[in-house]
Motif scaffolding. Sequence first.
Motif, short mmCIF file in Angstrom:
data_model
loop_
_atom_site.label_atom_id
_atom_site.label_comp_id
_atom_site.label_asym_id
_atom_site.label_seq_id
_atom_site.Cartn_x
_atom_site.Cartn_y
_atom_site.Cartn_z
N PHE A 131 0.88 -1.17 0.00
CA PHE A 131 0.00 0.00 0.00
C PHE A 131 0.92 1.22 0.00
N PHE A 153 -3.46 -0.33 9.32
CA PHE A 153 -4.21 0.20 8.18
C PHE A 153 -5.04 1.43 8.61
N THR A 202 -4.69 5.11 6.80
CA THR A 202 -5.83 5.79 6.15
C THR A 202 -6.26 7.04 6.90
N LEU A 258 -4.67 6.20 -2.36
CA LEU A 258 -3.75 5.20 -1.82
C LEU A 258 -3.54 4.12 -2.89
N ILE A 295 -2.54 0.63 -4.57
CA ILE A 295 -2.43 -0.79 -4.20
C ILE A 295 -1.58 -1.45 -5.29
#
Length: 856
Positions: free
Chosen positions: A214, A294, A298, A306, A308
């Motif tokens: 991430f 996480f 965030t 974000l 991936i």
Amino acid sequence: MSGNILWKFLLTALILFWCVTSITPLKDRPFEDYFVDQATSENYQLDNGDLVDVSDFTSIVERAQARVDAKKAPSLFIALRDLGVEEEIDYAKYFPEIELKDVANRNKRNDILLKYLLTSAQSQLRLGLDLKGGVGVTLKIDEKAQSELNVYEQEEQLKDAISIMRDRLDGQGVAEPVIRPVGDSAIEIQLAGLSTKDNPEVIDVIKKPARLEFRKVHPSLDPRTTRKSDYPVGYEVLYMESEANDGQTIETPMFIKRIPEATGEIVDRAFASQNQTGGFQINLVMTDKGADIFRNVTEKMVGEPLAIVLDGKLYSAPTIQDVLSKNAQITGRFTQREALDLANVLNNPLAIELQVDEMYEVGPSLAKGSRDSSINAAKWGAIFVIGFMILYYFIGGVVAVVSALVNVIIVLGVLASLGATLTLPGVAALVLTLGMGVDANILIFERIREELRVGKSIKNAVVLGFQKVTSTIVDANVTTLITAAILIWLGTGPVKGFGVTLAIGICASIFCALVVTRFLVDLLVFRLGVTNILGLSLFPEKALDFFKFRKPAFIVSWLLVLAGVVSVVVHHKNIMGIDFTGGDEMTLSFDQRVESGELAQAAESLELGEVNPVYQTLIGEDREVLKIQTRFGESRNVLEGLQAAFPEANFEERGINQIGASVSSNIQLNALLSVLCALGGIMLYVAFRFEVGYGVGAVVATIHDVLMTIGVFVICGALGIFVSGQFTAPMLAAILMIVGYSINDTIVVFDRIREELELNPGTTLRQIINMAISRVFSRSLLTSITTLLAAVSLYIFGAGVINDFSFVFIVGIITGTFSSIFIASPVFYWWHKGDRRHVEERELTPKKYEWESSKA
């Protein structure tokens, strides 16, 4: 026809139709022929007004075939796929019956269509490496990774990689793969019935490391409007693919931070699902610790994208609308298969990168002569079982055979729908399933015969016979189902595969006994008026004092078990085959091909030990090599022996590798743990349904049967009679089958003991046990005879591993019948000190007799 008979008929017909459809076609059809046959043969107009010209399709196939002939493509499948990309061909228009309108991108549509046709051309029931061969791939640890690891770390990484590969292939639906280490830096994987030519994505899925990251997206800069000299430090350019309305692929460049905010270590599991637009996505569920990480990531990025990234590829960059913690999604242009594959890889990530070192076609591991003789043995086994049942039971025998054949079709149908692989031991197991499938029918017929002996009419005898035998059939099969469930739960590799097959067979047996057989018998008796369905009675009920022989039988039996255990300890270094220990694998070149069966026979006659010869054809090279697998340090002795036996072949050594066990220590440990847990589960179930003493007797008898079977096998191998005495991978399945067979036979005896205790309240426990054994003795003999007919024919007419497999089962059948009478019953008797009141006091639901209730 009454409603009761009608619904059984309709249900049976529906299941049979589904199973036959699942196993059709029985043989693979050439892709070239199938592709042409399935295309439309008439010109027609598309919805947009374009005319489809069939002659164009013929020209496309010819051009693709020309590529294959010129060795520009390894197969027609690859040639057609590449041609479609280069010439912008839309194959979907030639196959109007296959609906693909929702896939806008032409290349993706072609890929889905070609894979669908390839799968449809292949048999649903794949044959194993021993029957058909397959493909193999050798994967090496990346050289850079090797340089960063010490010897111990490399060994551990290799072990982890093997475990992960097995899990990945299970997730791919690839059954019975061979996975083992080669040397100290490589893994060999052999896949039955697949082709690297037509299934290149399987190899891609295998070798992916699955590094999930991430990462931050630069909030303001765009690579399309930024000069290279102004590229931000610490960022790289990655491209995100999207699909326009016209199906064209659009690549959007983004600045993505090189150092991730979080990695795939925070993910607990991944699974694929369909999203609101009809496409597919991968859902991520975080670990407890991962959810905290996480959430922190965030929290800082609300309103920002974000990225991936998986294995260096940018899949999506959603804008964080709110703080996330437990769940996330990877969206992109995924087909259902791609989403499932990606989720499977994410669930089993590799810590190191693996590179393809070598790909090759694998020839059948079993020689043609051995395959043919073993398949003939399976046919003879089925003929003997069918013949005996019809000769003994006449019309009832026909009913039993039809029911057993339905059983086999159901097992094959379910296995095919699960994508299972059928090996030669699997074919043998199906024959034994046929033999064991008549077991419940024998139990039913003998119970009906019992009711007829006491003067019941045929109709009443049928009704009462099925009523009284239903609980016995269910109890006997549920205990075996517990074993299967635990093998599936705890087992890995072939142990888990055997558990699935066993569970399917048990469910099919219960269905066939209580629905198919009942339907056929009811039809004959109640609708067609048949009054005699049972034929011969060669084993009349006779009261025998079995308990008179319990002590000498018990002592002699356990002495033989002890001798077997001692033999295992003494010969433990020699009884485990290459499947369990690993060994040398020597690569040989040759001038003249010698059948692998002749090589194996020559090695056996020269007493060179276990030798497994396999021919392999390297992908991309027009040459074949012979690989000889031997025990450690024996490969050169074997080579000298084969050179002397076949001088015209001109065998020459090209290299030696040490290979690890295909049945790893982890699989062996899981198999042992599974059996121990299964025995515990059986004891609990029997204690709940019957009483603790029954459970103890059943478990002791099962342990006795397994130890006896292994011991006799090792002793015979050491003496050089009947069998090789070598434990190979299929032997694991044979021993597990003994567990199921043993408990099944014991529960039938115990169920009758429980029934006789209820019917004869004034009789001693010893008399009750003798009475129960006498009344099921004919059934035990008949069941043993039918299953032995199948097993003995496999032993006499079979070859190679089938001999050992069937011998183990022959011993298991005999010991299973013996132990239910002379081990399980005496243990139950001794547990309760010979007192029936001791039994009744410990039952969960104590019996109330008429004289007791009348006093109340």
